[in-house]
Design a protein around this motif. Structure first.
Motif, PDB file in Angstrom:
ATOM      1  N   UNK A 182      -0.392  -5.938  10.200  1.00 22.07           N
ATOM      2  CA  UNK A 182      -1.039  -5.653   8.918  1.00 22.07           C
ATOM      3  C   UNK A 182      -0.019  -5.191   7.880  1.00 22.07           C
ATOM      4  N   UNK A 183       0.973  -4.440   8.314  1.00 17.48           N
ATOM      5  CA  UNK A 183       1.958  -3.884   7.382  1.00 17.48           C
ATOM      6  C   UNK A 183       3.339  -4.493   7.584  1.00 17.48           C
ATOM      7  N   UNK A 184       3.410  -5.663   8.174  1.00 20.07           N
ATOM      8  CA  UNK A 184       4.709  -6.280   8.434  1.00 20.07           C
ATOM      9  C   UNK A 184       5.491  -6.531   7.144  1.00 20.07           C
ATOM     10  N   UNK A 185       4.784  -6.856   6.063  1.00 15.45           N
ATOM     11  CA  UNK A 185       5.443  -7.132   4.780  1.00 15.45           C
ATOM     12  C   UNK A 185       5.490  -5.910   3.871  1.00 15.45           C
ATOM     13  N   UNK A 186       5.063  -4.764   4.356  1.00 15.50           N
ATOM     14  CA  UNK A 186       5.090  -3.547   3.564  1.00 15.50           C
ATOM     15  C   UNK A 186       3.795  -2.780   3.697  1.00 15.50           C
ATOM     16  N   UNK A 187       3.772  -1.527   3.264  1.00 16.71           N
ATOM     17  CA  UNK A 187       2.564  -0.704   3.366  1.00 16.71           C
ATOM     18  C   UNK A 187       1.397  -1.318   2.603  1.00 16.71           C
ATOM     19  N   UNK A 188       0.198  -1.029   3.092  1.00 18.85           N
ATOM     20  CA  UNK A 188      -1.030  -1.475   2.426  1.00 18.85           C
ATOM     21  C   UNK A 188      -1.917  -0.254   2.224  1.00 18.85           C
ATOM     22  N   UNK A 189      -2.845  -0.303   1.281  1.00 15.33           N
ATOM     23  CA  UNK A 189      -3.697   0.866   1.029  1.00 15.33           C
ATOM     24  C   UNK A 189      -4.659   1.126   2.181  1.00 15.33           C
ATOM     25  N   UNK A 190      -5.177   2.365   2.267  1.00 17.66           N
ATOM     26  CA  UNK A 190      -6.118   2.691   3.347  1.00 17.66           C
ATOM     27  C   UNK A 190      -7.313   1.749   3.411  1.00 17.66           C
ATOM     28  N   UNK A 191      -7.728   1.211   2.255  1.00 16.61           N
ATOM     29  CA  UNK A 191      -8.878   0.294   2.255  1.00 16.61           C
ATOM     30  C   UNK A 191      -8.587  -0.951   3.091  1.00 16.61           C
ATOM     31  N   UNK A 192      -7.339  -1.418   3.074  1.00 14.54           N
ATOM     32  CA  UNK A 192      -6.977  -2.593   3.865  1.00 14.54           C
ATOM     33  C   UNK A 192      -7.032  -2.285   5.349  1.00 14.54           C
ATOM     34  N   UNK A 193      -6.648  -1.075   5.728  1.00 15.66           N
ATOM     35  CA  UNK A 193      -6.757  -0.667   7.132  1.00 15.66           C
ATOM     36  C   UNK A 193      -8.224  -0.652   7.566  1.00 15.66           C
ATOM     37  N   UNK A 194      -9.078  -0.077   6.731  1.00 17.86           N
ATOM     38  CA  UNK A 194     -10.509  -0.012   7.089  1.00 17.86           C
ATOM     39  C   UNK A 194     -11.118  -1.407   7.169  1.00 17.86           C
ATOM     40  N   UNK A 195     -10.704  -2.299   6.268  1.00 20.48           N
ATOM     41  CA  UNK A 195     -11.232  -3.657   6.297  1.00 20.48           C
ATOM     42  C   UNK A 195     -10.823  -4.380   7.572  1.00 20.48           C
ATOM     43  N   UNK A 196      -9.549  -4.203   7.972  1.00 18.46           N
ATOM     44  CA  UNK A 196      -9.091  -4.859   9.204  1.00 18.46           C
ATOM     45  C   UNK A 196      -9.885  -4.366  10.401  1.00 18.46           C
ATOM     46  N   UNK A 197     -10.105  -3.061  10.494  1.00  9.83           N
ATOM     47  CA  UNK A 197     -10.874  -2.516  11.615  1.00  9.83           C
ATOM     48  C   UNK A 197     -12.269  -3.122  11.650  1.00  9.83           C
ATOM     49  N   UNK A 198     -12.916  -3.210  10.490  1.00 14.20           N
ATOM     50  CA  UNK A 198     -14.258  -3.784  10.432  1.00 14.20           C
ATOM     51  C   UNK A 198     -14.249  -5.252  10.859  1.00 14.20           C
ATOM     52  N   UNK A 199     -13.237  -5.998  10.420  1.00  9.71           N
ATOM     53  CA  UNK A 199     -13.152  -7.416  10.790  1.00  9.71           C
ATOM     54  C   UNK A 199     -12.886  -7.573  12.280  1.00  9.71           C
ATOM     55  N   UNK A 200     -12.061  -6.701  12.844  1.00 10.40           N
ATOM     56  CA  UNK A 200     -11.774  -6.794  14.268  1.00 10.40           C
ATOM     57  C   UNK A 200     -13.004  -6.449  15.100  1.00 10.40           C
TER      58      UNK A 200
END
Length: 305
Positions: A182-200
């Motif tokens: 998720x952060x391989x290309x750099x940090x992402x906002x907390x919203x992106x982390x929450x979205x990934x968890x929901x998608x997973x």
């Protein structure tokens, strides 16, 4: 000799599987077999399993296995997708859908020390589970939702799970690469982390629903700690994502059963990391001792039904 519709040769359509005719060749549980394949012309794109950790032998020309003295070894697995074996009544197969931790990263060639290998040995020791086989469908670098090394787990689900002969159980241990990349290309906002968890979580639910519809019992494996892994440089946000996913996996009804690999493999003093004695050293993959601990963590009672 294997034949295909009675012929000695076959042209496999691109992207397809092709079954040989049955071969009267008795095998014993856990026995190794060798298959010799002759290719009149090397394909432009090779079908292989780069993380097979099993030696193949290459030699120009057409030869029998007994003539391969001068063959060159290569640690790859070419062409062959699997071997189906007619089994006794009430036999069953376990498919393990996973990434490099299941594929056996760090295991030496031809040593069969992946945790699914050790689980298969345990099943053979117990008379109540000797008719249960293990199909290791781990791919190094694999992800649940996105293609990486190989198609994502949802995309390969029909081929690698539903189409396997005799499958009655499915163990799902995948997700750490989704979190890390998720952060391989750099940090992402907390919203992106929450979205990934929901998608997973949605991806896990898809796997469970599709397997249950075919009468397959689905067992969830909690995601191992990976703090300190240089390949991903995980942060506290990654650990929060992992904890959220593991909470879902452990929740009643999400899966038909749970194997809590996280509880077995985490460091009690630093639970976001692997136990030092079970860590290969990269803080992502278990050591051989770690793979043994994972195999021992699987209750054989799950497969005595």
């Amino acid at each position: 000799m294997a034949t295909f519709d009675g012929r000695e040769a076959v042209t496999v359509p691109a992207g397809a599987d092709y079954l040989s005719d049955p071969i009267p060749f008795p095998v014993q549980p856990l026995e190794r077999i060798a298959v010799t394949v002759h290719l009149p012309k090397a394909p432009s794109r090779q079908t292989s399993h780069p993380g097979s950790r099993t030696t193949s032998w290459l030699l120009p020309g057409r030869h029998l296995a007994a003539d391969l003295i001068a063959a060159q070894p290569v640690v790859h697995w070419y062409q062959l997708a699997g071997v189906d074996v007619p089994a006794a009544p009430k036999s069953a197969a376990i498919v393990i859908l996973g990434d490099s931790i299941t594929d056996g990263y760090g295991v030496g060639p031809d040593r069969d020390e992946r945790w699914p290998d050790i689980l298969a040995e345990r099943l053979q020791v117990d008379p109540r589970t000797r008719r249960v086989s293990v199909l290791n469908h781990g791919i190094g670098g694999n992800r649940l939702l996105r293609d990486e090394l190989g198609p994502n787990a949802l995309a390969r689900f029909d081929r690698d799970v539903l189409s396997q002969a005799g499958v009655r159980h499915l163990i799902v241990l995948i997700g750490v690469n989704d979190l890390g990349t998720l952060t391989r290309d750099g940090p992402v906002p907390p919203e992106a982390h929450r979205q990934l968890v929901a998608e997973m979580i949605g991806g896990y639910r898809q796997i469970v629903a599709r397997a249950r519809a075919k009468g397959i019992r689905v067992i969830g494996g909690t995601i191992l700690p990976f703090a300190g892994a240089a390949v991903y440089s995980p942060t506290a946000l990654h650990e929060a994502d992992r904890q959220a996913l593991n909470a879902f996996i452990r929740s009643p009804g999400a899966f038909d059963a749970v194997i809590d690999f996280d509880a077995v493999m985490r460091d009690p003093l630093r639970p976001d990391r692997l136990r030092p004695d079970l860590d290969s050293g990269d803080h992502l993959h278990p050591s051989i001792a770690g793979y043994r601990a994972m195999a021992r963590a699987v209750p054989l009672s799950l497969f005595r039904r």
